[in-house]
Design an enzyme around this catalytic site. Structure first.
Site, PDB file in Angstrom:
ATOM      1  N   HIS A  89      -2.293  -5.355   1.543  1.00 22.59           N
ATOM      2  CA  HIS A  89      -3.586  -6.024   1.338  1.00 22.59           C
ATOM      3  C   HIS A  89      -3.300  -7.451   0.899  1.00 22.59           C
ATOM      4  CE1 HIS A  89      -7.556  -7.044  -0.260  1.00 22.59           C
ATOM      5  NE2 HIS A  89      -6.883  -7.607  -1.257  1.00 22.59           N
ATOM      6  N   PHE A 138     -15.349   3.696   6.998  1.00 23.10           N
ATOM      7  CA  PHE A 138     -14.003   4.111   6.601  1.00 23.10           C
ATOM      8  C   PHE A 138     -13.776   4.045   5.087  1.00 23.10           C
ATOM      9  CE2 PHE A 138     -13.878  -0.376   7.956  1.00 23.10           C
ATOM     10  CZ  PHE A 138     -13.418  -0.989   6.801  1.00 23.10           C
ATOM     11  N   TYR A 143     -12.413  -2.000  -3.838  1.00 24.10           N
ATOM     12  CA  TYR A 143     -12.894  -2.181  -2.462  1.00 24.10           C
ATOM     13  C   TYR A 143     -14.420  -2.071  -2.368  1.00 24.10           C
ATOM     14  CZ  TYR A 143      -8.346  -2.288  -0.048  1.00 24.10           C
ATOM     15  OH  TYR A 143      -7.111  -2.653   0.439  1.00 24.10           O
ATOM     16  N   GLU A 155      -9.613 -10.869  -7.616  1.00 20.31           N
ATOM     17  CA  GLU A 155      -8.693  -9.744  -7.411  1.00 20.31           C
ATOM     18  C   GLU A 155      -7.495  -9.828  -8.362  1.00 20.31           C
ATOM     19  OE1 GLU A 155      -9.780  -8.746  -2.763  1.00 20.31           O
ATOM     20  OE2 GLU A 155      -7.800  -9.550  -3.222  1.00 20.31           O
ATOM     21  N   ARG A 188       2.610  -6.331   9.255  1.00 22.21           N
ATOM     22  CA  ARG A 188       1.882  -5.216   9.873  1.00 22.21           C
ATOM     23  C   ARG A 188       2.463  -4.865  11.243  1.00 22.21           C
ATOM     24  NH1 ARG A 188      -4.026  -7.093   7.581  1.00 22.21           N
ATOM     25  NH2 ARG A 188      -4.140  -5.645   5.824  1.00 22.21           N
ATOM     26  N   LYS A 222       0.821  -1.217   0.000  1.00 23.09           N
ATOM     27  CA  LYS A 222       0.000   0.000   0.000  1.00 23.09           C
ATOM     28  C   LYS A 222       0.861   1.275   0.000  1.00 23.09           C
ATOM     29  CE  LYS A 222      -3.988  -2.168   2.278  1.00 23.09           C
ATOM     30  NZ  LYS A 222      -4.932  -2.069   3.434  1.00 23.09           N
ATOM     31  N   ASN A 269      -2.020   0.293   6.741  1.00 20.94           N
ATOM     32  CA  ASN A 269      -1.447  -0.937   7.308  1.00 20.94           C
ATOM     33  C   ASN A 269      -0.608  -1.732   6.298  1.00 20.94           C
ATOM     34  OD1 ASN A 269      -3.558  -1.830   5.780  1.00 20.94           O
ATOM     35  ND2 ASN A 269      -4.640  -2.870   7.435  1.00 20.94           N
ATOM     36  N   THR A 327      -5.267  -7.028  10.865  1.00 20.89           N
ATOM     37  CA  THR A 327      -5.576  -5.743  10.220  1.00 20.89           C
ATOM     38  C   THR A 327      -5.034  -4.560  11.028  1.00 20.89           C
ATOM     39  OG1 THR A 327      -7.622  -6.756   9.422  1.00 20.89           O
ATOM     40  CG2 THR A 327      -7.464  -4.346   9.271  1.00 20.89           C
ATOM     41  N   ARG A 336      -1.881 -14.286   4.537  1.00 19.25           N
ATOM     42  CA  ARG A 336      -2.573 -13.620   5.654  1.00 19.25           C
ATOM     43  C   ARG A 336      -1.755 -13.751   6.940  1.00 19.25           C
ATOM     44  NH1 ARG A 336      -6.919 -10.350   4.370  1.00 19.25           N
ATOM     45  NH2 ARG A 336      -7.461 -10.582   6.562  1.00 19.25           N
TER      46      ARG A 336
HETATM   47  P1  IDP Z   1      -7.868  -6.817   5.843  1.00 19.88           P
HETATM   48  O1  IDP Z   1      -7.123  -5.852   4.946  1.00 19.88           O
HETATM   49  O2  IDP Z   1      -6.994  -7.290   6.994  1.00 19.88           O
HETATM   50  O3  IDP Z   1      -8.502  -7.959   5.090  1.00 19.88           O
HETATM   51  P2  IDP Z   1     -10.535  -5.582   6.128  1.00 19.88           P
HETATM   52  O4  IDP Z   1     -11.374  -5.643   7.378  1.00 19.88           O
HETATM   53  O5  IDP Z   1     -10.981  -6.362   4.927  1.00 19.88           O
HETATM   54  O6  IDP Z   1      -9.033  -5.980   6.563  1.00 19.88           O
HETATM   55  O7  IDP Z   1     -10.404  -4.036   5.762  1.00 19.88           O
HETATM   56  C1  IDP Z   1      -9.861  -3.648   4.532  1.00 19.88           C
HETATM   57  C2  IDP Z   1      -8.947  -2.460   4.770  1.00 19.88           C
HETATM   58  O8  IDP Z   1      -9.726  -1.351   5.208  1.00 19.88           O
HETATM   59  C3  IDP Z   1      -7.899  -2.634   5.869  1.00 19.88           C
HETATM   60  O9  IDP Z   1      -6.740  -3.322   5.450  1.00 19.88           O
HETATM   61  C4  IDP Z   1      -7.590  -1.199   6.233  1.00 19.88           C
HETATM   62  O10 IDP Z   1      -6.691  -0.582   5.300  1.00 19.88           O
HETATM   63  C5  IDP Z   1      -8.955  -0.553   6.091  1.00 19.88           C
HETATM   64  N1  IDP Z   1      -9.652  -0.488   7.403  1.00 19.88           N
HETATM   65  C6  IDP Z   1     -10.204  -1.514   8.081  1.00 19.88           C
HETATM   66  N2  IDP Z   1     -10.742  -1.098   9.247  1.00 19.88           N
HETATM   67  C7  IDP Z   1     -10.508   0.237   9.289  1.00 19.88           C
HETATM   68  C8  IDP Z   1     -10.832   1.260  10.253  1.00 19.88           C
HETATM   69  O11 IDP Z   1     -11.418   1.013  11.301  1.00 19.88           O
HETATM   70  N3  IDP Z   1     -10.419   2.532   9.943  1.00 19.88           N
HETATM   71  C9  IDP Z   1      -9.761   2.837   8.776  1.00 19.88           C
HETATM   72  N4  IDP Z   1      -9.451   1.907   7.854  1.00 19.88           N
HETATM   73  C10 IDP Z   1      -9.808   0.631   8.115  1.00 19.88           C
END
Ligand code: IDP
Length: 140
Positions: free
Chosen positions: A117, A59, A51, A128, A104, A11, A114, A93, A87
Site C-alpha cells: 500500500h 471488495f 480503509y 496515514e 507489484r 501487506k 498486491n 493496483t 506509487r
Molecule cells: P491502490 O492500493 O493502488 O491505491 P485502491 O484502488 O486505492 O488501490 O484500492 C485499495 C486496495 O484495495 C488495493 O491495493 C487492493 O488491495 C484492494 N482492491 C482494489 N481493487 C480490488 C478488487 O477489485 N478486488 C479486490 N481487492 C481490490
C-alpha cells in the site's frame, strides 16, 4: 521538488512469503529513505478504520479480512516527491497492469493481494502516517 513523507505498508501476502527485505530494497534503490518502520498485526477493526474510504466498495470485506490475515510492515518513506515516487515503484493496483520492474509486477499475487500500500497524495500521507506513528518515531 519538495522533500515529502509517505506511508507504505508491506501487506500480509508479502510478509508471508518473506519479501520484506526485497521490497525495502526497491524503495531504497529508488532514493527513498525508510525513516520509520514496524511490524504489526492489524485487527479487523483497525483495518476497517484504515480503509474506511473504501467502506462502500464491493471488495471492502475481502480487503479488510486480508489486511488482518497476517503481519504487515508499516513504513514511513522520505525523499523528493516521495508520494509519487513510491506509487511509481509500487506499480499499478492490478499486477497485470503494473510496469515491469515494479514491486507489484514482480511480487503481487492478485489485484487484492498486491503486496504493498502507498498513500495517494500528500494530505492522505499525513493522515496515514499519524494513524500508525507518533512524531517521536520518525527519525530522518
Ligand atoms: P491502490 O492500493 O493502488 O491505491 P485502491 O484502488 O486505492 O488501490 O484500492 C485499495 C486496495 O484495495 C488495493 O491495493 C487492493 O488491495 C484492494 N482492491 C482494489 N481493487 C480490488 C478488487 O477489485 N478486488 C479486490 N481487492 C481490490
Amino acid at each position: 521538488m519538495a522533500i515529502e513523507r509517505t506511508l507504505s505498508i508491506i501487506k500480509p501476502d508479502a510478509t508471508r512469503r518473506n519479501l520484506t527485505g526485497k521490497i525495502a530494497a526497491k524503495f531504497e534503490e529508488a532514493g527513498l529513505r525508510i525513516v520509520a518502520q514496524k511490524r504489526i498485526l492489524l485487527t479487523r477493526a483497525q483495518a476497517e478504520k484504515f480503509y474506511e474510504v473504501h467502506a462502500a466498495r464491493p471488495f471492502f470485506g475481502e480487503l479488510t479480512d486480508f489486511m488482518a490475515s497476517g503481519p504487515v510492515v508499516v513504513q514511513v518513506l522520505e525523499g523528493e516527491g516521495a508520494v509519487l515516487k513510491n506509487r511509481e515503484v509500487m506499480g499499478a493496483t492490478n499486477p497485470k497492469d503494473a510496469a515491469p520492474g515494479t514491486i507489484r509486477a514482480e511480487f503481487a499475487e492478485s489485484v487484492g493481494e498486491n503486496s504493498v500500500h502507498g498513500s495517494d497524495a500528500p494530505e492522505t500521507a499525513a493522515q496515514e502516517i499519524a494513524f500508525f506513528f507518533s512524531g517521536l518515531e520518525l527519525v530522518g
